[in-house]
Design an enzyme around this catalytic site. Structure first.
Site, PDB file in Angstrom:
ATOM      1  N   TYR A  89      39.010  22.994  22.868  1.00  0.00           N
ATOM      2  CA  TYR A  89      39.338  24.417  22.696  1.00  0.00           C
ATOM      3  C   TYR A  89      40.219  24.652  21.460  1.00  0.00           C
ATOM      4  O   TYR A  89      41.167  25.441  21.504  1.00  0.00           O
ATOM      5  CB  TYR A  89      40.044  24.985  23.927  1.00  0.00           C
ATOM      6  CG  TYR A  89      39.232  25.010  25.211  1.00  0.00           C
ATOM      7  CD1 TYR A  89      37.869  24.746  25.222  1.00  0.00           C
ATOM      8  CD2 TYR A  89      39.839  25.321  26.421  1.00  0.00           C
ATOM      9  CE1 TYR A  89      37.146  24.763  26.409  1.00  0.00           C
ATOM     10  CE2 TYR A  89      39.128  25.352  27.603  1.00  0.00           C
ATOM     11  CZ  TYR A  89      37.772  25.063  27.587  1.00  0.00           C
ATOM     12  OH  TYR A  89      37.079  25.086  28.766  1.00  0.00           O
ATOM     13  N   HIS A 146      35.061  16.756  30.764  1.00  0.00           N
ATOM     14  CA  HIS A 146      34.575  18.117  30.491  1.00  0.00           C
ATOM     15  C   HIS A 146      33.102  18.315  30.869  1.00  0.00           C
ATOM     16  O   HIS A 146      32.718  19.358  31.404  1.00  0.00           O
ATOM     17  CB  HIS A 146      34.795  18.458  29.011  1.00  0.00           C
ATOM     18  CG  HIS A 146      34.953  19.918  28.748  1.00  0.00           C
ATOM     19  ND1 HIS A 146      35.734  20.433  27.751  1.00  0.00           N
ATOM     20  CD2 HIS A 146      34.406  20.991  29.365  1.00  0.00           C
ATOM     21  CE1 HIS A 146      35.658  21.754  27.764  1.00  0.00           C
ATOM     22  NE2 HIS A 146      34.859  22.118  28.742  1.00  0.00           N
TER      23      HIS A 146
HETATM   24  N1  LIG Z   1      34.945  23.415  32.094  1.00  0.00           N
HETATM   25  C1  LIG Z   1      34.113  24.133  31.389  1.00  0.00           C
HETATM   26  O1  LIG Z   1      33.058  23.641  30.924  1.00  0.00           O
HETATM   27  C2  LIG Z   1      34.418  25.585  31.139  1.00  0.00           C
HETATM   28  C3  LIG Z   1      33.402  26.429  30.646  1.00  0.00           C
HETATM   29  C4  LIG Z   1      33.700  27.765  30.457  1.00  0.00           C
HETATM   30  C5  LIG Z   1      34.976  28.257  30.734  1.00  0.00           C
HETATM   31  N2  LIG Z   1      35.956  27.412  31.182  1.00  0.00           N
HETATM   32  C6  LIG Z   1      37.328  27.914  31.438  1.00  0.00           C
HETATM   33  O2  LIG Z   1      37.289  29.136  32.155  1.00  0.00           O
HETATM   34  C7  LIG Z   1      38.035  30.140  31.463  1.00  0.00           C
HETATM   35  C8  LIG Z   1      37.511  31.508  31.751  1.00  0.00           C
HETATM   36  O3  LIG Z   1      36.120  31.604  31.466  1.00  0.00           O
HETATM   37  P1  LIG Z   1      35.388  32.777  30.681  1.00  0.00           P
HETATM   38  O4  LIG Z   1      36.249  33.325  29.620  1.00  0.00           O
HETATM   39  O5  LIG Z   1      34.052  32.287  30.347  1.00  0.00           O
HETATM   40  O6  LIG Z   1      35.141  33.884  31.796  1.00  0.00           O
HETATM   41  P2  LIG Z   1      36.023  35.002  32.541  1.00  0.00           P
HETATM   42  O7  LIG Z   1      37.438  34.574  32.600  1.00  0.00           O
HETATM   43  O8  LIG Z   1      35.321  35.325  33.795  1.00  0.00           O
HETATM   44  O9  LIG Z   1      35.856  36.257  31.607  1.00  0.00           O
HETATM   45  C9  LIG Z   1      36.696  36.586  30.546  1.00  0.00           C
HETATM   46  C10 LIG Z   1      36.305  38.007  30.140  1.00  0.00           C
HETATM   47  O10 LIG Z   1      36.652  38.906  31.206  1.00  0.00           O
HETATM   48  C11 LIG Z   1      37.456  39.958  30.703  1.00  0.00           C
HETATM   49  N3  LIG Z   1      38.517  40.264  31.666  1.00  0.00           N
HETATM   50  C12 LIG Z   1      39.414  39.405  32.211  1.00  0.00           C
HETATM   51  N4  LIG Z   1      40.257  40.078  33.043  1.00  0.00           N
HETATM   52  C13 LIG Z   1      39.869  41.378  32.995  1.00  0.00           C
HETATM   53  C14 LIG Z   1      40.344  42.567  33.616  1.00  0.00           C
HETATM   54  N5  LIG Z   1      41.382  42.561  34.457  1.00  0.00           N
HETATM   55  N6  LIG Z   1      39.705  43.736  33.350  1.00  0.00           N
HETATM   56  C15 LIG Z   1      38.623  43.767  32.501  1.00  0.00           C
HETATM   57  N7  LIG Z   1      38.135  42.679  31.878  1.00  0.00           N
HETATM   58  C16 LIG Z   1      38.757  41.501  32.123  1.00  0.00           C
HETATM   59  C17 LIG Z   1      38.052  39.463  29.401  1.00  0.00           C
HETATM   60  O11 LIG Z   1      38.179  40.523  28.490  1.00  0.00           O
HETATM   61  P3  LIG Z   1      39.630  40.960  27.900  1.00  0.00           P
HETATM   62  O12 LIG Z   1      39.991  39.907  26.887  1.00  0.00           O
HETATM   63  O13 LIG Z   1      39.342  42.282  27.310  1.00  0.00           O
HETATM   64  O14 LIG Z   1      40.575  41.001  29.047  1.00  0.00           O
HETATM   65  C18 LIG Z   1      37.008  38.463  28.900  1.00  0.00           C
HETATM   66  O15 LIG Z   1      36.056  39.131  28.104  1.00  0.00           O
HETATM   67  C19 LIG Z   1      37.965  29.676  29.996  1.00  0.00           C
HETATM   68  O16 LIG Z   1      38.987  30.210  29.194  1.00  0.00           O
HETATM   69  C20 LIG Z   1      38.097  28.182  30.150  1.00  0.00           C
HETATM   70  O17 LIG Z   1      39.465  27.834  30.332  1.00  0.00           O
HETATM   71  C21 LIG Z   1      35.677  26.091  31.414  1.00  0.00           C
END
Ligand SMILES: NC(=O)c1ccc[n+]([C@@H]2O[C@H](COP(=O)([O-])OP(=O)(O)OC[C@H]3O[C@@H](n4cnc5c(N)ncnc54)[C@H](OP(=O)(O)O)[C@@H]3O)[C@@H](O)[C@H]2O)c1
Length: 315
Positions: A89, A146
Site C-alpha cells: 500500500y 496478502h
Molecule cells: N487483503 C486484501 O487483499 C484487501 C483488498 C482490498 C481492500 N483491503 C482493505 O480493506 C480496506 C477497505 O476496502 P475498500 O476501500 O475497498 O472498501 P470500503 O471500505 O468498503 O469502501 C471505501 C469507500 O466507501 C466510502 N465510504 C466509507 N465510509 C463511508 C460513509 N460513512 N459514507 C459514505 N461513503 C463512505 C469511501 O468514500 P469516502 O472516502 O468519500 O468516505 C470509499 O469510497 C482497504 O483500505 C484495505 O485496507 C484489503
C-alpha cells in the site's frame, strides 16, 4: 488509554488468546496511485517521499488525495484503533508509524501484510523487518499473507510460523484464502491462521467461507466491507428502510451487520466525518430479522480480484 479519551476495549479474542478491536480502518492508498500521473505513482511507491509529498505545499497541485496522515492521527480519538496496511500500500506503513508516534503502542493494533512481490523475492523475515522499519515499530499485532500465490503460499506459511515464534508479530493469518487454500494449509501447518481477511459485503456475503472459518477457529475480517458504497447498496430498498428505522446511514447499518455476524470490518475513508460516522455504530442493535434481510441482499457479486482467477504479479 490515550490522553484519557479512549474508552472502548478490544472485544474479539483470536485463537491464540490475544484481543483485537471489533472494527478497523483500512489504509490502502493504492487507489490513489492509479488515479494519478506516472510521476506521482513513482513517488508514491517510495514511502518516505510519499509522506514528505503529502505534507508539502506542492501537494495540492498534484491533485491526489492526501487525507491519510490527518485521518490516522485523529482516528484513535474516535476509538478507531485497528489499522490495516500492507507492504503493497505504498507509503501507508510509513504514515502509520509517523502519525501514531504520540500514542502508546498498546493502544493501537497494527496489521500489515506480506506482499506478492516480497513473497517471491524475499524471505518472510526480511519482508516483515522491512515493514517494521517503515512502521518504526518492534512488532506488528497481526501479519498476513496478502494473496495465496500458487507456488509460494505453503512455503511462506511455514516461515510465517517461524516469525510468529520469534515474536515479530503477535498473531498470523492470511488474506484471500478460499476453503481449498485453507485445506492445503492444514496439511502442512503447525499453527493454523488466526484470521482470514477477504472481500465480504451484502452483495457478496461468502457464507460458505465464513462457516468454514467459524468451524476452524479462524476470525473473519471483512475487506471492502461497505462494498465501496456501490450504487446497488446505496439504493437498496431493504437497507433504506432499516436505515430510517434507526436514523443511521446505510454504511452504518452495513458495518453494524458485519459486527453482529461476527466479522471485523475494515473500512476505508478519505473523510473524517465518514470515519466519525463509521465508528458511531455501538448504540443500536439490529434484530435477527433485519440481519437476515441484509443477508438476503447477496447476489454473489465480487467487486475486487478473485483469488482463484487473477494475475498475482499485477496486484
Ligand atoms: N487483503 C486484501 O487483499 C484487501 C483488498 C482490498 C481492500 N483491503 C482493505 O480493506 C480496506 C477497505 O476496502 P475498500 O476501500 O475497498 O472498501 P470500503 O471500505 O468498503 O469502501 C471505501 C469507500 O466507501 C466510502 N465510504 C466509507 N465510509 C463511508 C460513509 N460513512 N459514507 C459514505 N461513503 C463512505 C469511501 O468514500 P469516502 O472516502 O468519500 O468516505 C470509499 O469510497 C482497504 O483500505 C484495505 O485496507 C484489503
Amino acid at each position: 488509554m490515550i490522553n484519557g479519551e479512549i474508552t472502548t476495549s478490544y472485544k474479539r479474542i483470536l485463537s491464540n488468546g490475544i484481543s483485537i478491536p471489533e472494527m478497523g480502518f483500512g489504509t490502502d492508498i493504492a487507489q490513489t496511485w492509479r488515479n494519478s500521473s506516472n510521476r506521482v505513482t513513482k513517488i508514491y511507491r517510495r514511502t518516505k517521499q510519499y509522506y514528505k509529498l503529502v505534507k508539502s505545499k506542492n501537494f495540492k497541485r498534484l491533485k491526489v488525495d492526501n487525507s491519510l496522515p490527518k485521518i490516522v492521527k485523529y482516528a484513535p480519538k474516535l476509538n478507531c484503533r485497528l489499522f490495516d496496511t500492507s507492504r503493497a500500500y505504498g507509503g501507508s506503513e510509513y504514515v502509520l508509524g509517523h502519525e501514531l508516534k504520540g500514542y502508546n503502542r498498546d493502544d493501537y493494533f497494527i496489521i500489515t501484510k506480506l506482499s506478492n512481490f516480497d513473497q517471491k523475492n524475499k524471505t518472510v523475515k526480511e519482508a516483515i523487518i522491512s515493514s517494521l522499519e517503515q512502521l518504526n515499530m518492534d512488532y506488528v499485532d497481526l501479519y498476513l499473507i496478502h494473496w495465496p500465490q500458487t507456488d509460494t503460499y505453503l512455503k511462506s506459511w511455514k516461515q510465517m510460523e517461524q516469525i510468529y515464534k520469534e515474536g515479530l508479530c503477535r498473531a498470523i493469518g492470511v488474506c484471500n484464502f478460499n476453503i481449498h487454500h485453507l485445506e492445503e494449509l492444514k496439511k502442512v501447518a503447525e499453527i493454523m491462521p488466526m484470521v482470514n481477511q477477504f472481500e465480504c459485503h451484502p452483495l457478496f456475503t461468502q457464507n460458505n467461507l465464513i462457516d468454514y472459518c467459524n468451524e476452524n477457529g479462524i476470525q473473519v475480517m471483512a475487506y471492502t466491507p461497505t462494498g465501496r458504497m456501490d450504487f446497488r447498496l446505496k439504493r437498496n430498498r431493504k437497507l433504506e428502510i432499516i436505515s430510517k428505522n434507526y436514523n443511521k446511514s446505510i454504511p452504518q447499518i452495513i458495518l453494524r451487520w458485519h459486527m453482529q455476524n461476527g466479522n471485523i470490518p475494515i473500512v476505508n475513508t478519505t473523510k473524517l466525518d465518514h470515519l466519525r460516522e463509521n465508528m458511531d455504530i455501538f448504540d443500536f442493535e439490529l434484530t435477527n430479522q433485519e440481519v437476515e434481510q441484509i443477508n438476503s441482499i447477496n447476489i454473489n457479486s465480487r467487486l475486487r480480484y478473485d483469488p482463484d482467477n487473477c494475475d498475482f504479479d499485477r496486484l
